[in-house]
Scaffold this motif. Structure first.
Motif, mmCIF file in Angstrom:
data_model
loop_
_atom_site.group_PDB
_atom_site.id
_atom_site.type_symbol
_atom_site.label_atom_id
_atom_site.label_comp_id
_atom_site.label_asym_id
_atom_site.label_seq_id
_atom_site.Cartn_x
_atom_site.Cartn_y
_atom_site.Cartn_z
ATOM 1 N N GLU A 58 0.719 -1.371 -0.080
ATOM 2 C CA GLU A 58 -0.102 -0.110 -0.146
ATOM 3 C C GLU A 58 0.688 1.247 -0.037
ATOM 4 O OE1 GLU A 58 -3.402 0.567 -0.029
ATOM 5 O OE2 GLU A 58 -3.518 -1.855 -0.636
ATOM 6 N N ILE A 59 1.926 1.249 0.837
ATOM 7 C CA ILE A 59 2.936 2.159 0.540
ATOM 8 C C ILE A 59 3.514 2.548 -0.609
ATOM 9 C CG2 ILE A 59 5.116 3.081 1.461
ATOM 10 C CD1 ILE A 59 4.548 1.946 4.143
ATOM 11 N N VAL A 60 3.942 1.406 -1.404
ATOM 12 C CA VAL A 60 4.388 1.766 -2.795
ATOM 13 C C VAL A 60 3.299 2.475 -3.587
ATOM 14 C CG1 VAL A 60 5.199 0.370 -4.701
ATOM 15 C CG2 VAL A 60 6.012 -0.268 -2.597
ATOM 16 N N LYS A 61 2.232 1.890 -3.633
ATOM 17 C CA LYS A 61 1.028 2.305 -4.417
ATOM 18 C C LYS A 61 0.878 3.784 -4.159
ATOM 19 C CE LYS A 61 -3.677 1.331 -5.768
ATOM 20 N NZ LYS A 61 -3.204 0.946 -7.269
ATOM 21 N N LEU A 62 0.919 4.136 -2.738
ATOM 22 C CA LEU A 62 0.691 5.637 -2.324
ATOM 23 C C LEU A 62 1.776 6.524 -3.143
ATOM 24 C CD1 LEU A 62 -0.830 7.815 -0.836
ATOM 25 C CD2 LEU A 62 0.714 6.987 1.222
ATOM 26 N N LEU A 63 2.872 5.950 -2.851
ATOM 27 C CA LEU A 63 4.136 6.610 -3.537
ATOM 28 C C LEU A 63 4.112 6.973 -4.653
ATOM 29 C CD1 LEU A 63 7.120 5.714 -1.093
ATOM 30 C CD2 LEU A 63 5.701 7.646 -0.642
ATOM 31 N N ILE A 80 5.149 11.732 -10.580
ATOM 32 C CA ILE A 80 4.774 12.076 -12.225
ATOM 33 C C ILE A 80 6.224 12.038 -13.014
ATOM 34 C CG2 ILE A 80 3.934 13.718 -13.717
ATOM 35 C CD1 ILE A 80 2.513 15.015 -11.493
ATOM 36 N N LYS A 81 6.020 11.466 -14.047
ATOM 37 C CA LYS A 81 7.068 11.131 -14.909
ATOM 38 C C LYS A 81 7.179 12.526 -15.851
ATOM 39 C CE LYS A 81 6.305 6.255 -15.760
ATOM 40 N NZ LYS A 81 6.041 5.018 -16.852
ATOM 41 N N GLY A 82 8.275 12.967 -15.982
ATOM 42 C CA GLY A 82 8.560 14.259 -16.658
ATOM 43 C C GLY A 82 8.529 15.633 -15.819
ATOM 44 N N LEU A 83 8.872 16.653 -16.056
ATOM 45 C CA LEU A 83 9.124 17.883 -15.264
ATOM 46 C C LEU A 83 7.582 18.963 -15.557
ATOM 47 C CD1 LEU A 83 12.847 18.663 -15.963
ATOM 48 C CD2 LEU A 83 11.818 17.466 -13.914
ATOM 49 N N TYR A 84 7.130 19.191 -14.393
ATOM 50 C CA TYR A 84 6.055 20.118 -14.624
ATOM 51 C C TYR A 84 6.015 21.414 -13.515
ATOM 52 C CZ TYR A 84 3.969 16.437 -17.558
ATOM 53 O OH TYR A 84 3.809 15.630 -18.626
ATOM 54 N N VAL A 103 -3.843 19.483 -17.831
ATOM 55 C CA VAL A 103 -2.827 18.394 -18.437
ATOM 56 C C VAL A 103 -3.018 17.048 -17.873
ATOM 57 C CG1 VAL A 103 -0.651 18.074 -19.337
ATOM 58 C CG2 VAL A 103 -1.602 20.357 -19.206
ATOM 59 N N GLN A 104 -3.094 16.090 -18.662
ATOM 60 C CA GLN A 104 -3.116 14.439 -17.990
ATOM 61 C C GLN A 104 -1.735 14.285 -18.079
ATOM 62 O OE1 GLN A 104 -4.337 11.513 -20.655
ATOM 63 N NE2 GLN A 104 -5.420 10.542 -19.154
ATOM 64 N N VAL A 105 -0.916 13.672 -16.896
ATOM 65 C CA VAL A 105 0.067 13.237 -16.667
ATOM 66 C C VAL A 105 0.081 11.727 -16.209
ATOM 67 C CG1 VAL A 105 1.165 15.736 -16.425
ATOM 68 C CG2 VAL A 105 0.283 14.516 -14.615
ATOM 69 N N GLU A 106 1.264 11.197 -16.430
ATOM 70 C CA GLU A 106 1.349 9.811 -16.031
ATOM 71 C C GLU A 106 2.141 9.557 -14.995
ATOM 72 O OE1 GLU A 106 3.516 5.803 -18.243
ATOM 73 O OE2 GLU A 106 3.623 7.801 -19.480
ATOM 74 N N THR A 107 1.946 8.781 -14.221
ATOM 75 C CA THR A 107 2.493 8.530 -12.797
ATOM 76 C C THR A 107 3.286 7.233 -12.781
ATOM 77 O OG1 THR A 107 0.703 7.177 -11.603
ATOM 78 C CG2 THR A 107 0.590 9.790 -11.450
ATOM 79 N N PRO A 151 0.946 2.559 -13.452
ATOM 80 C CA PRO A 151 0.198 2.541 -14.604
ATOM 81 C C PRO A 151 -1.180 2.520 -14.726
ATOM 82 C CG PRO A 151 1.189 0.656 -14.162
ATOM 83 C CD PRO A 151 1.801 1.324 -12.966
ATOM 84 N N THR A 152 -1.747 2.568 -13.563
ATOM 85 C CA THR A 152 -3.291 2.574 -13.556
ATOM 86 C C THR A 152 -3.926 4.203 -13.285
ATOM 87 O OG1 THR A 152 -3.470 1.914 -11.121
ATOM 88 C CG2 THR A 152 -3.135 0.305 -12.875
ATOM 89 N N ILE A 153 -2.749 4.889 -12.951
ATOM 90 C CA ILE A 153 -3.375 6.323 -12.347
ATOM 91 C C ILE A 153 -2.674 7.319 -13.275
ATOM 92 C CG2 ILE A 153 -3.285 7.767 -10.478
ATOM 93 C CD1 ILE A 153 -3.399 5.479 -8.577
#
Length: 210
Positions: free
Chosen positions: A125-130, A135-139, A149-153, A156-158
């Motif tokens: 659960e901790i891993v999922k929370l972190l 976010i992948k990339g710099l914002y 903007v839709q961003v990828e974490t 992969p499901t969120i």
């Protein structure tokens, strides 16, 4: 002049001399204060126009090192969680935008998931929370607009939504960063400290989890 009057006269003269010395000393201190731009190590304001001192956002440390530096202030739970699941390297990976959970945010998450303390939260659960807060990339706020903007974490499901909104209550910054789950009908979370720049990415601090 009688002896009594002479004594009174001398005492009055001595008192006047003492007062003059005190006034002279105060004048000297005032002169030093006005002519010097530094007093006891503190910079003095040279005019009546207010000049704010902005927080230094760029830092010579990784995101992990920043969190470590705050472990006794307001990020003790996040620091403990990262180390429990051995996620230090993840918080030192380059080109990441980290949504940082302070102790308020992490405590809210524990309450929401009905865990009395972090030690009762499973590592999975901790891993999922972190992961869902990285976010992948710099914002940076300078690269954002009021259009979400839709961003990828790392989960992969969120996906998250990140954008700006007008900060009507903030006189220093015209906009503030908003983050929420992409497609969620819930309220977006306002970033309480934005654009912190460790050596490996961008950090936005929130006091409520996503």
């Amino acid at each position: 002049m009688g002896i009594k009057k002479m004594i009174i006269h001398l005492l009055e003269n001595r008192k006047m001399n003492s007062i003059k010395k005190i006034i002279f000393g105060l004048c000297c201190l005032a002169t030093i204060g006005l002519t010097s731009c530094n007093l006891m190590g503190l910079d003095l304001q040279k005019d009546y126009d207010y000049k704010s001192t902005p927080t230094k956002l760029t830092m010579d440390m990784t995101a992990y090192q920043f969190i470590e530096s705050r472990k006794n202030i307001d990020m003790s739970l996040l620091y403990e969680a990262i180390n429990r699941v051995q996620y230090k390297d993840t918080f030192e990976t380059k080109n990441r935008t980290y949504i940082i959970l302070n102790d308020i945010a992490f405590s809210n998450q524990l309450t929401y998931q009905k865990y009395a303390e972090l030690k009762y939260m499973p590592n999975s659960e901790i891993v999922k929370l972190l992961n869902k807060h990285i976010i992948k990339g710099l914002y940076h706020s300078l690269s954002l607009t009021t259009t979400p903007v839709q961003v990828e974490t790392l989960d992969p499901t969120i996906f998250l939504s990140i954008c700006l909104e007008s900060a009507t209550m903030d006189s220093q910054n015209k906009y503030q960063v908003l983050v929420k789950r992409w497609g969620s009908t819930g309220n977006a979370q306002r970033v309480v400290t934005s654009n912190l720049q460790p050596t490996n990415g961008i950090m936005h601090v929130v006091d409520y989890p996503l």
